[in-house]
Write an enzyme that holds these catalytic residues in place. Structure first.
Site, PDB file in Angstrom:
ATOM      1  CB  VAL A  89      35.053  37.945  41.189  1.00  0.00           C
ATOM      2  CG1 VAL A  89      35.618  38.571  42.460  1.00  0.00           C
ATOM      3  CG2 VAL A  89      33.698  37.317  41.466  1.00  0.00           C
ATOM      4  CD  GLU A  90      36.865  42.997  35.848  1.00  0.00           C
ATOM      5  OE1 GLU A  90      38.011  43.254  35.452  1.00  0.00           O
ATOM      6  OE2 GLU A  90      35.841  43.462  35.331  1.00  0.00           O
ATOM      7  N   GLY A  91      39.994  41.185  40.269  1.00  0.00           N
ATOM      8  CA  GLY A  91      40.938  41.456  41.334  1.00  0.00           C
ATOM      9  C   GLY A  91      40.952  40.332  42.353  1.00  0.00           C
TER      10      GLY A  91
END
Length: 495
Positions: free
Chosen positions: A84-86
């Protein structure tokens, strides 16, 4: 002569039966091609709007697309999307994060890259001095700041856009490109490891600053749950498709192993044909395949898509990002705080450069992950797994000459580029592209609609981009189907 009541009833029954057969022949109102994140997200949005007469045709035997777990070395690992990026920003929340962390409570770990300067290995063994590596990293930070200032001055049309490499040169940073092993691997880590393509082809304007981290936060979380990251897609699908107690989708509207080979479209509707000679008819079709598939000849459109649409499809790159998992009989690599990620500074750029160990995520699994991209990915896909395993063991023995590095017992090499259902892992926006080309890529052609991470203007290449693009494309279809607002306006590139 007036018909009798019985005759009238028979005529009415036959008429109703006739219309029912016509309705059955006409098929669902919407066909969705692909059961990955964007296709499932689009279906959910359509269902919420009351469009439940739909069927999802998925080429593979599973839901999730490029979010897919696979058993390896006694554990489930992610061959596709993993992070999960951000996360943890002060403003908006990444829409995937609450699903992972709160709703499904998938096991996840914050990735900490702060110790990277201590873990850059020489080609012939040993690590570079921390001070030297940190100095190079600090210089990279200065260049990135200069890149952000430059990017902010560029016209939104994209006509001033340039490559990341050109920006580096303008900032007097490695004017001939990175040439030393350390500079090459740091450059690779900073850019290829994120975008799966080198700085010379990656757009400055579209990635500096990167909207995902600007909007949602700088942290990234590695999903290591044995249910798989794909559990998010199954959860979303279960909101409108019937599922059993185990979460498996049992709704007949989802049909697996249905390879779409032809989409015929006209003002009256669409006809979709699959490889097993089945025919499906509907009012609309939503195509959620990767841009790599759209660039291939897997699906034939009849009539052919207009030139403007074909050009928009071919302008985008389908990058290749390969996560290779390797299992050993025992651990021989450093562990502990600040040791999760380490780099191999080869004189050959991109050659088995970025490594990750799983002391926290998969305890006692004795598994390492090495990531390759682009040309190295394509090269490795065309050789045997045994050859790749031998190359990896040779690299590790060079990195750790003082250790007794054993032969690997198992290896998992995903082949996204060779897979006709994907043709790569995610899209990368090329130099000079802006909102105009994005609008063209997403725009419907008559009753044929398009979605996917590649149609996400700000978040292409990411899970949340796929999720949000499904919603956006479904909203466009809903406007046409329910409100008769079918005209999709694309402002000019320089408007």
């Amino acid at each position: 002569m007036k018909p009798t009541t019985a005759t009238a009833a028979l005529v009415l029954a036959l008429t109703l039966a006739h219309h029912a057969s016509i309705a059955a022949a006409a098929g669902p109102r919407v066909i969705i091609v692909g059961a990955g994140m964007s296709g499932i997200s689009a279906g959910k949005r359509l269902s919420e709007a009351g469009i439940t007469d739909l069927v999802i045709l998925e080429a593979t035997d599973h839901v999730g697309g490029r979010m897919h777990k696979q058993s390896f070395g006694g554990i489930n690992v992610e061959v596709g999307a993993n992070w999960v990026e951000g996360v943890n920003g002060a403003g908006r929340m990444n829409p995937i994060w609450p699903l992972v962390n709160s709703t499904l409570k998938l096991k996840n770990f914050r990735s900490d890259f702060d110790g990277l300067a201590d873990n850059v290995y020489k080609e012939n063994g040993g690590v570079y001095e921390r001070a030297y590596v940190q100095k190079r990293l600090d210089r990279w930070g200065e260049v990135e700041e200069g890149g952000e200032k430059l990017s902010a001055k560029l016209r939104p049309s994209g006509q001033d856009d340039m490559s990341i490499l050109a920006m580096q040169r303008l900032n007097d940073h490695l004017p001939n490109g990175p040439t030393s092993p350390v500079d090459m691997v740091l450059d690779y880590f900073k850019h290829d490891y994120e975008f799966a393509e080198p700085p010379r082809v990656t757009s400055l304007q579209n990635v500096v600053p990167l909207a995902t981290f600007t909007d949602f936060g700088d942290d990234v979380y590695f999903v290591a749950d044995q249910r798989g990251y794909e559990a998010v897609v199954y959860y979303l699908a279960g909101q409108y498709l019937k599922a059993d107690k185990s979460g498996n989708i049992v709704d007949p509207r989802l049909q697996l192993n249905k390879v779409v080979t032809e989409i015929s479209h006209s003002g009256g509707g669409v006809t979709v044909r699959t490889e097993d000679a089945k025919v499906y008819k509907a009012d609309y079709v939503m195509v959620s395949t990767s841009v790599g598939v759209l660039q291939s000849d897997l699906i034939q459109f009849k009539p052919r898509l207009p030139t403007w649409k074909v050009l928009s499809i071919y302008q985008f790159d389908m990058a290749v990002y390969t996560k290779i998992f390797v299992k050993f009989p025992r651990k021989f690599w450093p562990q502990g705080k600040g040791r999760e990620f380490f780099l191999y500074a080869s004189s050959r750029r991109g050659y088995y450069g970025v490594w990750q160990e799983f002391e926290a995520q998969y305890p006692d699994a004795n598994v390492l992950l090495v990531t390759v991209t682009d040309d190295e990915s394509r090269r490795i896909e065309q050789q045997s797994d045994n050859q790749t395993k031998a190359e990896i063991v040779e690299v590790l023995r060079s990195m750790f000459p003082g250790e007794d590095v054993p032969d690997a017992t198992d290896i998992l090499v995903p082949r996204w580029w060779s897979d006709r259902f994907y043709r790569g892992t995610f899209s990368n926006w090329p130099i000079g592209v802006n909102r105009y080309e994005y609008d063209q890529l997403r725009a419907p052609v008559g009753r044929v609609y398009f979605t996917g991470e590649h149609t996400s203007e700000h978040y292409n290449g990411y899970v949340h981009g796929a999720y949000l693009s499904g919603i956006d494309s479904a909203d466009i279809l809903i406007k046409c189907a329910q409100k008769r607002m079918c005209k999709y306006h694309i402002p000019g590139k320089f408007d």
